[in-house]
Design an enzyme around this catalytic site. Structure first.
Site, PDB file in Angstrom:
ATOM      1  N   ASP A  24       0.818  -1.208   0.000  1.00 33.64           N
ATOM      2  CA  ASP A  24       0.000   0.000   0.000  1.00 33.64           C
ATOM      3  C   ASP A  24       0.854   1.261   0.000  1.00 33.64           C
ATOM      4  OD1 ASP A  24      -2.408  -1.342  -0.087  1.00 33.64           O
ATOM      5  OD2 ASP A  24      -2.696  -1.340   2.087  1.00 33.64           O
ATOM      6  N   GLY A  25       1.999   1.213   0.688  1.00 30.46           N
ATOM      7  CA  GLY A  25       2.889   2.374   0.708  1.00 30.46           C
ATOM      8  C   GLY A  25       3.397   2.714  -0.680  1.00 30.46           C
ATOM      9  N   ARG A  66      -6.357  21.561  21.914  1.00 28.54           N
ATOM     10  CA  ARG A  66      -5.056  21.509  22.585  1.00 28.54           C
ATOM     11  C   ARG A  66      -4.657  20.042  22.716  1.00 28.54           C
ATOM     12  NH1 ARG A  66      -7.782  25.809  24.712  1.00 28.54           N
ATOM     13  NH2 ARG A  66      -6.584  27.757  24.998  1.00 28.54           N
ATOM     14  N   ASP A 111      -1.643  16.910  20.893  1.00 25.52           N
ATOM     15  CA  ASP A 111      -0.495  16.605  20.033  1.00 25.52           C
ATOM     16  C   ASP A 111      -0.762  16.893  18.564  1.00 25.52           C
ATOM     17  OD1 ASP A 111       0.978  15.853  22.186  1.00 25.52           O
ATOM     18  OD2 ASP A 111       0.889  13.693  21.810  1.00 25.52           O
ATOM     19  N   THR A 124      -8.658   3.289   7.493  1.00 22.28           N
ATOM     20  CA  THR A 124      -8.110   2.030   8.009  1.00 22.28           C
ATOM     21  C   THR A 124      -6.634   2.147   8.369  1.00 22.28           C
ATOM     22  OG1 THR A 124      -7.526   1.276   5.781  1.00 22.28           O
ATOM     23  CG2 THR A 124      -9.714   0.688   6.593  1.00 22.28           C
TER      24      THR A 124
END
Length: 267
Positions: free
Chosen positions: A52-53, A151, A153, A164
């Site tokens: 997939d990458g 607020r 990360d 997914t």
């Protein structure tokens, strides 16, 4: 469907194993009347060889073309959400093309505009995260109306197919790709008696626009991830995100639905 599409471009990593598979697939394509081209601009079928990458990279490196078909071919028999074919199942690929056992799916893209510059596109997600160990503060607007002050990360905004991926790892919902929408998920939001966010993922329709205004408090150089690539760090004030009118077309097997892939991958 494929009668008018005969020019194939193979996108893959340049290592010995993958190059050998590409040569084998090139021979297979040419034996069945396809022309393999060296430039993606000359192709009307773009096939990635990998996982997939690699598929995400293929779509990005070929500029999210909406005038061609994208095909995912995995090198090994592992489950992939964008790859319906395996490089070692040559006969299955030929039969699928010959007997029309395939169909075309259109997948929506996210359009991201940073400080009114030229927009970027994403097939999976865009993520905005703090680049330093400090609470990241953003005003969140939906259709230019203030919704909350976040607020924490950071945030992930994903497409249905991208739901997914990174989104699921932070307890976001898996969304059917037939729904034209985008999902907003929080990364470690700060919720107490003083600060409050929604505290759960939420879904926006294709008609909505999400605006993130970064509070300029010394943490205005966020890490912005576009699928599996990072945008160069810069001073950021405003990020506008919406579902693009542009879609990519992918080839899938008729007997391999999105939910069958989800079951095979996660259950």
């Amino acid at each position: 469907m494929t009668d008018q599409r005969r020019n194939v471009y193979f996108f893959h990593k340049q290592d010995q194993e993958t190059n050998e598979q590409a040569r084998s697939l090139t021979q297979l394509a040419e034996e069945h009347g396809f022309t393999v081209v060296n430039q993606h601009s000359d192709a009307n079928i773009i096939a990635s060889i990998g996982g997939d990458g690699t598929f995400l990279q293929a779509v990005r490196k070929t500029n999210f073309r909406d005038d061609c078909l994208y095909v995912g071919i995995t090198k090994k028999g592992k489950a992939h959400l964008y790859c319906d074919f395996h490089s070692d199942e040559r006969e299955k690929m030929v039969d699928a093309m010959t007997f029309e056992q395939i169909e075309v799916r259109k997948y929506p893209l996210i359009e991201v505009t940073v400080d009114q510059a030229s927009p970027f596109h994403c097939l999976n997600e865009v993520s905005i995260r703090s680049s330093i160990i400090k609470t990241f503060v953003m005003d969140v607007l939906i259709d230019d109306l203030h919704f909350e002050t976040f607020r924490g990360d950071g945030m992930i905004i994903s497409t249905p197919t991208g739901s997914t991926a990174y989104n699921k790892s932070v307890a976001g919902a898996v969304v059917d790709p037939l729904l034209p929408c985008m999902q907003v998920s929080e990364l470690a939001s700060l919720n107490n008696n003083t600060y409050r966010t929604l505290g759960s993922p939420f879904v926006l329709s294709s008609d909505r626009k999400l605006t993130l205004r970064v509070v300029q408090d010394g943490n205005e150089h966020p890490i912005i991830g576009l699928d599996n690539e990072a945008l160069s760090t810069r001073n950021v004030k405003t990020i506008e995100i919406k579902l693009s009118n542009k879609k990519i077309k992918t080839v899938k097997l008729k007997d391999n639905s999105f939910w069958e892939k989800v079951k095979r991958t996660f259950l």
